[in-house]
Design an enzyme around this catalytic site. Structure first.
Site, PDB file in Angstrom:
ATOM      1  N   ASP A 125       0.826  -1.210   0.000  1.00 45.04           N
ATOM      2  CA  ASP A 125       0.000   0.000   0.000  1.00 45.04           C
ATOM      3  C   ASP A 125       0.864   1.265   0.000  1.00 45.04           C
ATOM      4  O   ASP A 125       2.108   1.193  -0.019  1.00 45.04           O
ATOM      5  CB  ASP A 125      -0.929  -0.056   1.230  1.00 45.04           C
ATOM      6  CG  ASP A 125      -2.309   0.489   0.938  1.00 45.04           C
ATOM      7  OD1 ASP A 125      -2.462   1.303   0.022  1.00 45.04           O
ATOM      8  OD2 ASP A 125      -3.253   0.108   1.672  1.00 45.04           O
ATOM      9  N   GLU A 159      -0.961   1.711  -5.140  1.00 43.93           N
ATOM     10  CA  GLU A 159      -0.764   3.148  -4.889  1.00 43.93           C
ATOM     11  C   GLU A 159      -1.869   3.977  -5.546  1.00 43.93           C
ATOM     12  O   GLU A 159      -1.697   5.158  -5.806  1.00 43.93           O
ATOM     13  CB  GLU A 159       0.658   3.612  -5.168  1.00 43.93           C
ATOM     14  CG  GLU A 159       1.167   3.431  -6.558  1.00 43.93           C
ATOM     15  CD  GLU A 159       0.750   4.546  -7.495  1.00 43.93           C
ATOM     16  OE1 GLU A 159      -0.246   4.330  -8.209  1.00 43.93           O
ATOM     17  OE2 GLU A 159       1.414   5.593  -7.537  1.00 43.93           O
ATOM     18  N   TRP A 160      -3.006   3.308  -5.812  1.00 43.70           N
ATOM     19  CA  TRP A 160      -4.277   3.976  -6.175  1.00 43.70           C
ATOM     20  C   TRP A 160      -4.210   4.761  -7.482  1.00 43.70           C
ATOM     21  O   TRP A 160      -5.021   5.661  -7.727  1.00 43.70           O
ATOM     22  CB  TRP A 160      -4.755   4.898  -5.037  1.00 43.70           C
ATOM     23  CG  TRP A 160      -4.461   4.385  -3.669  1.00 43.70           C
ATOM     24  CD1 TRP A 160      -4.775   3.143  -3.192  1.00 43.70           C
ATOM     25  CD2 TRP A 160      -3.767   5.058  -2.601  1.00 43.70           C
ATOM     26  NE1 TRP A 160      -4.345   3.007  -1.907  1.00 43.70           N
ATOM     27  CE2 TRP A 160      -3.720   4.172  -1.519  1.00 43.70           C
ATOM     28  CE3 TRP A 160      -3.200   6.324  -2.463  1.00 43.70           C
ATOM     29  CZ2 TRP A 160      -3.119   4.499  -0.296  1.00 43.70           C
ATOM     30  CZ3 TRP A 160      -2.605   6.668  -1.266  1.00 43.70           C
ATOM     31  CH2 TRP A 160      -2.557   5.760  -0.196  1.00 43.70           C
ATOM     32  N   GLY A 161      -3.217   4.462  -8.316  1.00 47.28           N
ATOM     33  CA  GLY A 161      -3.100   5.185  -9.584  1.00 47.28           C
ATOM     34  C   GLY A 161      -2.426   6.536  -9.445  1.00 47.28           C
ATOM     35  O   GLY A 161      -2.303   7.273 -10.435  1.00 47.28           O
ATOM     36  N   ASP A 182     -10.179   3.332  -3.553  1.00 49.27           N
ATOM     37  CA  ASP A 182     -10.854   2.122  -3.078  1.00 49.27           C
ATOM     38  C   ASP A 182     -12.289   1.985  -3.601  1.00 49.27           C
ATOM     39  O   ASP A 182     -13.063   2.930  -3.567  1.00 49.27           O
ATOM     40  CB  ASP A 182     -10.921   2.132  -1.546  1.00 49.27           C
ATOM     41  CG  ASP A 182      -9.549   2.014  -0.914  1.00 49.27           C
ATOM     42  OD1 ASP A 182      -8.541   2.066  -1.656  1.00 49.27           O
ATOM     43  OD2 ASP A 182      -9.486   1.881   0.318  1.00 49.27           O
TER      44      ASP A 182
HETATM   45  C1  GLA Z   1      -5.989   1.294   1.490  1.00 54.12           C
HETATM   46  C2  GLA Z   1      -6.110   0.292   0.333  1.00 54.12           C
HETATM   47  C3  GLA Z   1      -7.239  -0.678   0.627  1.00 54.12           C
HETATM   48  C4  GLA Z   1      -6.952  -1.402   1.950  1.00 54.12           C
HETATM   49  C5  GLA Z   1      -6.740  -0.394   3.067  1.00 54.12           C
HETATM   50  C6  GLA Z   1      -6.240  -1.055   4.341  1.00 54.12           C
HETATM   51  O1  GLA Z   1      -7.108   2.115   1.573  1.00 54.12           O
HETATM   52  O2  GLA Z   1      -6.335   0.969  -0.880  1.00 54.12           O
HETATM   53  O3  GLA Z   1      -7.385  -1.603  -0.422  1.00 54.12           O
HETATM   54  O4  GLA Z   1      -5.816  -2.217   1.780  1.00 54.12           O
HETATM   55  O5  GLA Z   1      -5.799   0.612   2.714  1.00 54.12           O
HETATM   56  O6  GLA Z   1      -6.003  -0.143   5.365  1.00 54.12           O
END
Ligand code: GLA
Length: 376
Positions: A125, A159-161, A182
């Site tokens: 993450d 890393e969410w893009g 998410d």
């Molecule tokens: C981030 C990630 C999620 C999850 C949470 C856990 O938000 O994007 O997929 O793993 O952390 O805390």
């Protein structure tokens, strides 16, 4: 090669969040075998955040002993004994997103720990990243540390893009990378993440390296950690179909111990899974949308190894049902070529057609088709 086709499995976060435990994971492993999830290709059981102890022990990550009384290796051993693979979570910053100790500055030590515990998959993450260090550099470090262990560990970049990981994720050693923030258990989230934010990313996926639009919310029905009102059966079907067209990793997020029959049918649709796992490994693309008066419909297509094309006709609008058409030329087939059309949810051959195919699609539902040119 790891992940020659998109990884399949289960992750604890969507339903369990802070309530993940050895018991949940072991019971999930049992269900994977008993209910045929394993036979259908679901393989990795991944423990997400909040497995950790609040402090390192002698410089090493440790586990929450209330949730994992026998430690993490015991759970990994159990999962392996069922013929499944085991995954764990850490973070590139000083702390995980839930505030637990993470791997920044400990990349080599932690990778070694994971390898010793029998970890086959690491989700990594991006919270609490140190200022002044580039995201890709942090991911590169853990990628290198994992390789140095000598154990094949599938590396899932989360890393969410933020830094366009589709441009550098494979070079950092990643086998998949999240392209967005998410997902939550709502239709709006599925539409935003699945239909809007994946458009144009198809050139970056292929065998060994996949775009990841996040885990499945299929079958959650408003229960669990990321529940936000839940979705209808049709909405979960559309979600699953789109992920298969997009060659997305299929990580189940519901509690499989209490699946409804329709959830089982959705997650175990072998013909949809075959689209996801097609050996050609080409990610599907957005063919087009119809958008008038607030009514929206979208068409996605994915070329498959045998020369057929998988097509999803999605009714995203609010009208009860609408007629939708796919023309051969729009999906790369010759206009006059006769093609058979198979419905992958009805498991039915619909006949042979030339030039185009029209069908009625219910609100928020999908027609998932396999269109195959007739030989000769
Ligand atoms: C981030 C990630 C999620 C999850 C949470 C856990 O938000 O994007 O997929 O793993 O952390 O805390």
């Amino acid at each position: 090669m790891l992940a020659p086709t998109p990884p399949m499995g289960w992750n604890s976060w969507n339903t369990f969040g802070p309530d993940v435990s050895a018991r949940v994971v072991m019971e999930t492993a049992d269900v994977f075998v008993r209910e045929g999830l394993k036979d259908a290709g679901y393989e990795y059981l991944v423990i997400d955040d909040l497995w950790e102890a609040g402090e390192r022990v002698d410089g090493h990550l440790s586990w929450d002993a209330r949730k994992f009384p026998d430690g993490i290796k015991a759970v990994a051993d159990y999962v392996h004994s069922k013929g499944l693979k085991f995954g764990l979570y850490s973070c590139a910053g000083s702390h995980t997103c839930a505030g637990m100790p993470a791997s920044y500055g400990y990349e080599e030590v932690d990778a070694q720990t994971f390898a010793e515990w029998g970890v086959d998959f690491l989700k990594y993450d991006f919270c609490y990243a140190p200022p002044g260090v580039e995201g890709p550099t942090l991911y590169q470090r853990m990628g290198q540390a994992l390789r140095a262990t000598g154990r094949p560990i599938l590396y899932s970049i989360c890393e969410w893009g933020s830094n366009k990981p589709w441009l550098w994720g494979a070079k950092a050693g990643g086998h998949m990378w999240r392209t967005t923030g998410d997902i939550v258990d709502s239709w709006e989230s599925i539409v935003d993440i699945g239909f809007r934010q994946q458009v144009g990313l198809e050139p970056y996926a292929g065998p060994g390296h996949w775009n990841d639009p996040d885990m499945l919310v299929v079958g959650m029905y408003g229960k669990g950690n990321v529940a936000r009102g839940g979705c209808s059966d049709a909405e979960y079907r559309s979600h699953f179909s789109l992920w298969c067209l997009q060659a997305a990793p299929l990580m189940i997020g519901c509690d499989v111990r209490v699946m409804r029959p329709v959830t089982r049918e959705t997650l175990l649709n072998r013909e949809a899974i075959a689209v996801d796992q097609d050996p050609l490994g080409r990610q599907g693309y957005h063919v087009g949308s119809i958008d008038h008066g607030g009514e929206t419909a979208a068409v996605w297509a994915r070329p498959l190894e045998d020369g057929s094309v998988a097509v999803g006709l999605f009714n995203l609008g609010e009208r009860e049902s609408r007629l939708m058409v796919v023309g051969w030329e729009s999906i790369g087939l010759h206009d006059r070529r006769p093609c058979t059309v198979r419905d992958l949810w009805a498991h039915e051959d619909l006949g042979t057609f030339t030039s185009n195919f029209t069908t009625r699609v219910n609100r928020h539902d999908v027609a998932l088709l396999r269109i195959t040119p007739v030989a000769g």
